[in-house]
Scaffold this motif. Structure first.
Motif, PDB file in Angstrom:
ATOM      1  N   GLY A  97       2.415 -26.449  38.321  1.00  0.00           N
ATOM      2  CA  GLY A  97       2.943 -27.539  37.684  1.00  0.00           C
ATOM      3  C   GLY A  97       3.885 -28.442  38.116  1.00  0.00           C
ATOM      4  O   GLY A  97       3.840 -29.666  37.721  1.00  0.00           O
ATOM      5  N   ALA A  98       4.791 -27.983  39.219  1.00  0.00           N
ATOM      6  CA  ALA A  98       5.586 -28.848  39.738  1.00  0.00           C
ATOM      7  C   ALA A  98       5.224 -28.974  41.353  1.00  0.00           C
ATOM      8  O   ALA A  98       4.115 -28.763  41.638  1.00  0.00           O
ATOM      9  CB  ALA A  98       7.039 -28.277  39.574  1.00  0.00           C
ATOM     10  N   GLY A  99       6.231 -29.623  42.143  1.00  0.00           N
ATOM     11  CA  GLY A  99       6.048 -29.468  43.319  1.00  0.00           C
ATOM     12  C   GLY A  99       4.829 -30.223  43.940  1.00  0.00           C
ATOM     13  O   GLY A  99       4.266 -31.399  43.248  1.00  0.00           O
ATOM     14  N   VAL A 100       4.052 -29.963  45.055  1.00  0.00           N
ATOM     15  CA  VAL A 100       3.027 -30.637  45.658  1.00  0.00           C
ATOM     16  C   VAL A 100       1.816 -30.768  44.593  1.00  0.00           C
ATOM     17  O   VAL A 100       1.211 -31.946  44.530  1.00  0.00           O
ATOM     18  CB  VAL A 100       2.423 -29.808  46.894  1.00  0.00           C
TER      19      VAL A 100
ATOM     20  N   GLY B  66       8.919 -18.379  35.589  1.00  0.00           N
ATOM     21  CA  GLY B  66      10.023 -18.499  36.429  1.00  0.00           C
ATOM     22  C   GLY B  66       9.809 -18.288  38.189  1.00  0.00           C
ATOM     23  O   GLY B  66       8.630 -18.039  38.305  1.00  0.00           O
ATOM     24  N   VAL B  67      10.711 -18.702  39.056  1.00  0.00           N
ATOM     25  CA  VAL B  67      10.516 -18.484  40.524  1.00  0.00           C
ATOM     26  C   VAL B  67      10.963 -16.776  40.892  1.00  0.00           C
ATOM     27  O   VAL B  67      11.969 -16.635  40.378  1.00  0.00           O
ATOM     28  CB  VAL B  67      11.302 -19.315  41.290  1.00  0.00           C
ATOM     29  N   THR B  68      10.049 -16.285  41.622  1.00  0.00           N
ATOM     30  CA  THR B  68      10.416 -15.039  41.763  1.00  0.00           C
ATOM     31  C   THR B  68      10.728 -14.859  43.433  1.00  0.00           C
ATOM     32  O   THR B  68      11.236 -13.909  43.778  1.00  0.00           O
ATOM     33  CB  THR B  68       9.399 -13.926  41.403  1.00  0.00           C
TER      34      THR B  68
ATOM     35  N   PRO C  69      16.413 -35.215  44.815  1.00  0.00           N
ATOM     36  CA  PRO C  69      17.088 -33.957  45.601  1.00  0.00           C
ATOM     37  C   PRO C  69      17.111 -32.833  45.037  1.00  0.00           C
ATOM     38  O   PRO C  69      17.967 -32.374  44.142  1.00  0.00           O
ATOM     39  CB  PRO C  69      18.660 -34.661  45.676  1.00  0.00           C
ATOM     40  N   VAL C  70      15.989 -32.130  44.900  1.00  0.00           N
ATOM     41  CA  VAL C  70      15.660 -31.060  44.267  1.00  0.00           C
ATOM     42  C   VAL C  70      16.405 -29.764  44.583  1.00  0.00           C
ATOM     43  O   VAL C  70      16.401 -29.528  45.855  1.00  0.00           O
ATOM     44  CB  VAL C  70      14.382 -30.616  44.397  1.00  0.00           C
ATOM     45  N   ALA C  71      17.311 -29.127  43.770  1.00  0.00           N
ATOM     46  CA  ALA C  71      18.181 -28.163  44.015  1.00  0.00           C
ATOM     47  C   ALA C  71      17.914 -26.829  43.242  1.00  0.00           C
ATOM     48  O   ALA C  71      18.256 -25.734  43.855  1.00  0.00           O
ATOM     49  CB  ALA C  71      19.653 -28.674  43.869  1.00  0.00           C
TER      50      ALA C  71
ATOM     51  N   HIS D 286       8.353 -29.078  32.903  1.00  0.00           N
ATOM     52  CA  HIS D 286       8.284 -28.562  33.986  1.00  0.00           C
ATOM     53  C   HIS D 286       7.622 -29.481  34.935  1.00  0.00           C
ATOM     54  O   HIS D 286       6.805 -30.125  34.601  1.00  0.00           O
ATOM     55  CB  HIS D 286       7.467 -27.128  34.236  1.00  0.00           C
ATOM     56  N   GLY D 287       8.205 -29.818  36.082  1.00  0.00           N
ATOM     57  CA  GLY D 287       7.481 -30.788  37.151  1.00  0.00           C
ATOM     58  C   GLY D 287       7.971 -32.252  36.750  1.00  0.00           C
ATOM     59  O   GLY D 287       7.262 -33.136  37.332  1.00  0.00           O
ATOM     60  N   GLY D 288       8.726 -32.622  35.642  1.00  0.00           N
ATOM     61  CA  GLY D 288       8.992 -33.899  35.214  1.00  0.00           C
ATOM     62  C   GLY D 288       9.535 -34.871  36.145  1.00  0.00           C
ATOM     63  O   GLY D 288       9.326 -35.910  36.575  1.00  0.00           O
TER      64      GLY D 288
HETATM   65  O1  PXL Z   1      10.636 -29.456  39.509  1.00  0.00           O
HETATM   66  C1  PXL Z   1      11.320 -29.151  40.659  1.00  0.00           C
HETATM   67  C2  PXL Z   1      10.503 -28.312  41.626  1.00  0.00           C
HETATM   68  C3  PXL Z   1       9.959 -28.932  42.967  1.00  0.00           C
HETATM   69  N1  PXL Z   1       9.238 -28.386  43.652  1.00  0.00           N
HETATM   70  C4  PXL Z   1       8.778 -27.155  43.492  1.00  0.00           C
HETATM   71  C5  PXL Z   1       9.234 -26.353  42.146  1.00  0.00           C
HETATM   72  C6  PXL Z   1      10.034 -26.912  41.225  1.00  0.00           C
HETATM   73  C7  PXL Z   1      10.363 -26.495  40.219  1.00  0.00           C
HETATM   74  O2  PXL Z   1      10.128 -25.319  39.914  1.00  0.00           O
HETATM   75  O3  PXL Z   1       9.073 -25.008  42.128  1.00  0.00           O
HETATM   76  C8  PXL Z   1       8.033 -26.335  44.274  1.00  0.00           C
END
Ligand code: PXL
Length: 281
Positions: free
Chosen positions: A24-27, A55-57, A118-120, A222-224
């Motif tokens: 859904g998100a990231g690359v 979630g992220v584990t 700036p993804v945190a 998610h990924g917005g």
């Molecule tokens: O949406 C922010 C984000 C960016 N990159 C990765 C992510 C997330 C959110 O979960 O997993 C790899």
């Protein structure tokens, strides 16, 4: 009629970001955004996350020298028209990215514009960045950025301003601009004073532009942030000015959230597919 003329090379852009196994998100989000904007996507992977819609584990940072080598390899061969950063994971990776971008002509000193998201943390609040890395964002990446695109949680972490109203959103844009980026986009999605709309604020050091858009009641966002930053990078890659590219990014993300969908048991992703045909393949 094909959208992409046969044999014509599209402009290329690079995402410097992390992977999301849930897609859904990231690359994954960045590459879909690039593709639907007619941009060829190149990749420097910075971290592999273990996650689904709940979630992220876990996450595994890539060695900084391997991140830098991905950027150098691509830039030595392919003309990059824009680049964007997402999850960079650590101060060491941010340092390597800043140096590699300088060498590759990406960012302030070069000819390739650079969008810094700036993804945190994830939308669940899962940390995606070491605490020690915030300083590296401020001092190493912001001065090199064409546009930075923080949301209000990131604003609080980066400059310790809690934005609860429009006046504070303006103040945050000024403080962030003083750190060196050409343009600051303070996204208003988390501003609860705006109940019906969602106003992002663009600042170039002289004038402010409010970018209003509808607010959708959905948990599927998610990924917005990644998608909007990738759409801005796509606009830049296609020759738009930064203000034009940011306005395009806003139009793009409004449609992506309007078309967001449920997936799994948690938060679904925004959809980049609104921009492509759903005819049978
Ligand atoms: O949406 C922010 C984000 C960016 N990159 C990765 C992510 C997330 C959110 O979960 O997993 C790899």
């Amino acid at each position: 009629m094909p959208l992409q003329p046969v044999g014509v090379t599209p402009p290329a852009a690079m995402t410097i970001a992390g992977t999301d196994s849930g897609g859904g998100a990231g690359v994954a989000a960045d590459l879909r955004t690039f593709a639907t904007c007619g941009v060829h996507g190149c990749v420097a992977v910075c971290a592999v996350t273990v996650q689904n819609t709940v979630g992220v584990t876990d996450f595994h940072p890539i060695p900084p020298e391997t991140v830098a080598a991905q950027i150098a390899s691509v830039a030595a061969d392919i003309e990059l028209r824009a680049a964007k950063t997402g999850m960079l994971a650590s101060a060491e990776i941010i340092t390597a990215v800043a140096e590699a971008c300088d060498d590759a002509g990406i960012g302030a000193t070069g000819r390739t514009p650079l969008v810094i998201d700036p993804v945190a943390a994830s939308m669940h609040g899962d940390q995606l960045l070491a605490d020690s890395a915030l300083e590296a964002f401020r001092t190493l990446l912001f001065p090199r950025a064409t546009v930075i695109t923080p949301n209000l949680d990131e604003v609080r972490l980066l400059i310790d301003i809690d934005v609860h109203d429009r006046a504070a959103q303006y103040e945050a844009a000024k403080v962030l601009h003083a750190l060196g980026p050409r343009f600051v986009l303070v996204k208003g999605g988390h501003l609860r004073e705006d109940t019906d709309d969602c106003v992002d604020l663009l600042y170039d050091g002289h004038s402010f532009t409010e970018l209003p858009g509808p607010r959708f009641e959905t948990g599927n966002t998610h990924g917005g942030g990644d998608t909007m930053a990738a759409a801005i990078a796509s606009g830049l890659a296609r020759g738009m000015t930064p203000p034009e590219a940011v306005a395009f990014g806003k139009r793009y993300i409004v449609e992506a959230v309007r078309n967001a969908f449920s997936l799994g048991a948690g938060h679904g992703p925004v959809s980049q597919l609104w921009r492509i045909s759903t005819e049978p393949v």
